[in-house]
Design a protein around this motif. Structure first.
Motif, PDB file in Angstrom:
ATOM      1  N   TRP A 118       0.827  -1.201   0.000  1.00 22.63           N
ATOM      2  CA  TRP A 118       0.000   0.000   0.000  1.00 22.63           C
ATOM      3  C   TRP A 118       0.867   1.259   0.000  1.00 22.63           C
ATOM      4  O   TRP A 118       0.580   2.216  -0.704  1.00 22.63           O
ATOM      5  N   GLY A 122      -0.170   2.045  -3.479  1.00 15.38           N
ATOM      6  CA  GLY A 122      -1.565   2.370  -3.235  1.00 15.38           C
ATOM      7  C   GLY A 122      -2.410   1.218  -3.740  1.00 15.38           C
ATOM      8  O   GLY A 122      -1.896   0.130  -4.011  1.00 15.38           O
ATOM      9  N   THR A 124      -3.665   0.217  -6.652  1.00 12.79           N
ATOM     10  CA  THR A 124      -3.661   0.307  -8.108  1.00 12.79           C
ATOM     11  C   THR A 124      -3.662  -1.100  -8.703  1.00 12.79           C
ATOM     12  O   THR A 124      -3.692  -2.092  -7.979  1.00 12.79           O
TER      13      THR A 124
END
Length: 168
Positions: A118, A122, A124
């Motif tokens: 993360w 993130g 994605t």
């Protein structure tokens, strides 16, 4: 099941927490305490709740203090420390000493692996592949530390009865 802690158990938990912090900060001198390829020698102590369940709380406190210096900030302070607590509580419930290192390996691989992913990507499209890599790298290092260092420590402490197993 006994719910009242003895002075000895509280003292052991505090000592384990202090030892965890000391070992982690020492490892940080070499850059091994944080990151994708973390090799925390202190994680060898995560097998100790097998012998003395209250040490799980000492490990949790030690991990909180260690993660104050984490480059991953508040998420590592919260989730990294909770991974250690969850692992310690599951280790305390293990009935086989060969399985005692497994909860720290799984908890840290999954939780810390997700945390690092993360922080890097993130949520994605790259998350699943990056998570797989991070979970394997963190879990693999944890496996080495817990089985190569932690299991012999557990056997030694059990043999010397410095930390006699508390009956559930």
């Amino acid at each position: 099941m006994k719910t009242k802690l003895t002075v000895r158990e509280i003292t052991l938990a505090a000592l384990v927490g202090a030892l965890y912090v000391t070992m982690s900060y020492f490892g940080n001198i070499f850059g091994w305490t944080y990151g994708i390829f973390q090799f925390r020698f202190a994680e060898a102590l995560t097998v100790l709740p097998f012998l003395c369940p209250p040490t799980a709380w000492g490990l949790f406190a030690g991990c909180i203090l260690t993660n104050l210096l984490s480059p991953y900030g508040l998420p590592d302070l919260i989730f990294g420390s909770l991974a250690t607590l969850i692992a310690g509580l599951f280790t305390a419930r293990c009935r086989n000493k060969w399985l005692a290192p497994l909860p720290p390996v799984l908890c840290n691989g999954l939780i810390v692996g997700a945390l690092l992913t993360w922080a890097e990507t993130g949520f994605t499209a790259a998350f699943p592949a990056t998570f797989a890599f991070n979970a394997v790298s963190v879990g693999g290092a944890e496996l080495l530390v817990c089985y190569v260092l932690g299991l012999p420590l557990l056997a030694l402490l059990d043999k010397t009865q410095v930390m006699p197993r508390r009956l559930a």
